[in-house]
Scaffold this active site. Sequence first.
Site, PDB file in Angstrom:
ATOM      1  N   ASP A 123       0.864  -1.181   0.000  1.00 35.04           N
ATOM      2  CA  ASP A 123       0.000   0.000   0.000  1.00 35.04           C
ATOM      3  C   ASP A 123       0.904   1.235   0.000  1.00 35.04           C
ATOM      4  OD1 ASP A 123      -3.228   0.263   1.480  1.00 35.04           O
ATOM      5  OD2 ASP A 123      -2.112   1.837   0.427  1.00 35.04           O
ATOM      6  N   ASP A 140     -12.199   0.393   4.790  1.00 40.01           N
ATOM      7  CA  ASP A 140     -12.832   1.711   4.968  1.00 40.01           C
ATOM      8  C   ASP A 140     -14.343   1.634   4.977  1.00 40.01           C
ATOM      9  OD1 ASP A 140     -10.467   3.404   2.789  1.00 40.01           O
ATOM     10  OD2 ASP A 140     -10.447   3.077   4.960  1.00 40.01           O
ATOM     11  N   ASP A 147      -2.788   4.868  -2.466  1.00 39.06           N
ATOM     12  CA  ASP A 147      -3.765   5.504  -1.585  1.00 39.06           C
ATOM     13  C   ASP A 147      -4.171   6.895  -2.104  1.00 39.06           C
ATOM     14  OD1 ASP A 147      -5.040   5.350   1.127  1.00 39.06           O
ATOM     15  OD2 ASP A 147      -3.933   7.214   1.366  1.00 39.06           O
TER      16      ASP A 147
HETATM   17  O1  TEU Z   1      -9.060   6.219   1.964  1.00 40.80           O
HETATM   18  C1  TEU Z   1      -9.481   7.442   1.387  1.00 40.80           C
HETATM   19  C2  TEU Z   1     -10.944   7.411   1.385  1.00 40.80           C
HETATM   20  O2  TEU Z   1     -11.550   7.513   0.348  1.00 40.80           O
HETATM   21  C3  TEU Z   1     -11.622   7.067   2.636  1.00 40.80           C
HETATM   22  O3  TEU Z   1     -10.935   7.623   3.735  1.00 40.80           O
HETATM   23  C4  TEU Z   1     -12.994   7.692   2.566  1.00 40.80           C
HETATM   24  O4  TEU Z   1     -12.810   9.050   2.196  1.00 40.80           O
HETATM   25  C5  TEU Z   1     -13.656   7.635   3.893  1.00 40.80           C
HETATM   26  O5  TEU Z   1     -13.421   6.389   4.473  1.00 40.80           O
HETATM   27  C6  TEU Z   1     -15.129   7.882   3.617  1.00 40.80           C
HETATM   28  O6  TEU Z   1     -15.867   7.545   4.762  1.00 40.80           O
HETATM   29  C7  TEU Z   1      -7.660   6.017   2.005  1.00 40.80           C
HETATM   30  C8  TEU Z   1      -7.428   4.823   2.915  1.00 40.80           C
HETATM   31  O7  TEU Z   1      -8.064   3.672   2.344  1.00 40.80           O
HETATM   32  C9  TEU Z   1      -8.009   5.165   4.261  1.00 40.80           C
HETATM   33  O8  TEU Z   1      -7.916   4.041   5.149  1.00 40.80           O
HETATM   34  C10 TEU Z   1      -7.209   6.325   4.835  1.00 40.80           C
HETATM   35  O9  TEU Z   1      -7.813   6.730   6.048  1.00 40.80           O
HETATM   36  C11 TEU Z   1      -7.217   7.516   3.865  1.00 40.80           C
HETATM   37  O10 TEU Z   1      -6.981   7.157   2.510  1.00 40.80           O
HETATM   38  C12 TEU Z   1      -6.081   8.463   4.230  1.00 40.80           C
HETATM   39  O11 TEU Z   1      -4.859   7.819   3.992  1.00 40.80           O
END
Ligand code: TEU
Length: 549
Positions: free
Chosen positions: A99, A330, A199
């Site tokens: 990641d 997420d 990410d």
């Molecule tokens: O996720 C980005 C993202 O789209 C999610 O955070 C989404 O905006 C949110 O969950 C909506 O409820 C990535 C990673 O998958 C996430 O775990 C991280 O928190 C985020 O980026 C920041 O790195």
Amino acid sequence: DFERKWWKEAVIYQIYPRSFQDSDGDGIGDLKGICSRLDYLKDLGIDAIWLSPVYDSPNDDNGYDIRDYYAIMKEFGTMEDFDNLLEEVHKRGMKLIMDLVINHTSDEHEWFKKALEGSEKYKDYYHFADNKDGNPPNNWTSFFSGPAWNYYDKLDAWALHLFSKKQMDLNWENPDLRRDVIAMIKWWLDKGVDGFRLDVINYISKKEGLPDGNELIGQLMGYYGVEHYFYGPKLHDYLKEIKKEAFEPYNAFTVGETPGIGMEMSKLLTAAYRKELDMIFSFDHLETPGHSKFDDYLYDLNYYKEYMIDWMENYYKDNCWMSLFFENHDNPRMISKVNPDPAYRKALGKLLAMMQLTLKGTPFIYQGQEIGAVNRDFKSIDDLRDVESINLYNELKVSVGEEAAFKKVLCGSRDHSRTPMQWDASENAGFTTGTPWIGICGDYKNINVEAELKDEDSILNFYRKLIRLRKENEAFVYGDIKILDKKKKNVFTYIRSSKDSTFLIECNLCQYPVKRSTNKYKSKQLILSNYNDISDILRPYEANLYRIV
Ligand code: TEU
């Protein structure tokens, strides 16, 4: 006529290391623990593993706030443990996808620390803005509540963070930053990793001058400023540069996480001739229109059918390739989003497997999905760990009170998918001999890998049979897809065909019996169903796979 690629044929499994398997009793999953479960993944039929971040991190966002790209988080083990894991994955003929979080770093990263000490060079690695009037430089808000800016009185300046207050956005305009990121990517590729999940990679290019977000869009989206960075002016330039400098020379696989990107933009990111990314994760199918993740509603699979018809018929035309997923770290568990009634868990879990493993695209299975994991019965905000959930609760409770705030957060909390993997019925579900960092789902006594491996009729064995069928029949990978009865509600029927075999899949997308579609395929042989007998109607969430003979 598709170019053959391993990542088009693979079944990929996402591991959230913190919650997969603990090996040293500290209650936190680790690399050695993952190693001890590789044979389980091989037996499941997994070809590649996507590891959520394992780099050194203060864990404000559980590893998505990276402090040192060149070191392993101490809770997860050592670099030697990583090298050993990579070797063991490759020994089993599997691939390892890391990641890559390069939209932002932790505020404890050395670059940011140097910036705070006044280094102009490193301030330009981030989005700093001099303070004018005591207010943030623009109206942008964070995805994790509050303004998207921290104020640093030592510098009398602000710095941008789209996510948590400890996740500081990098300035991709800066060629020195891009050079350092590319060097780091090549360092991991030299170790032999097979690719990356990138990410929020579509956020890296921000509109010049970081202008205020439009008021109406802010209200509509729930976040201010998104229109100025979700598909920024130089996104394609930066992606072409990384592809040319790092991914292409190593033939590395890439899948971009691109929230908010629609189909046409996705084609510009993934069409082979574009030389940018191999695939993307689009999220539009995860919420039915008019609903946000934190709404209390049941997901209607008819929307998923509409969405897939649109993408299946339009995305592949331009030599693009889809990722297929229902769950990740997420989002809440998909079974619970569609229908939390335990009476339907088994049928529904198998229906989701049937669609994900027979539609056209690369399936990404999230840990626990294969045993039909459901949402956790969290009792109070003290049970939650996710920075997004906790910040939202603290924001909402001011206006709607603690109980309503907790209820709303529970609808979409990322913690539902972050409870420990349930391996067996022993204490802590075999995840740890210590106290788990987050509570275990109450149902682990009967929902666990060991029990489901023994039960021929389990969701897990349904996944294993389907994955094996995929491997044995190219029709499910490169084969054409033809969707039947497009307008028929609650029925999702499609054909997968290649030169040497044809399959018919018919699904009931709802919890009520429906008449099966009147299709002309009479000479068909049932090879897999989530109901073990034949009836003249499709029962709740019934999913049947036939070979057309
Ligand atoms: O996720 C980005 C993202 O789209 C999610 O955070 C989404 O905006 C949110 O969950 C909506 O409820 C990535 C990673 O998958 C996430 O775990 C991280 O928190 C985020 O980026 C920041 O790195």
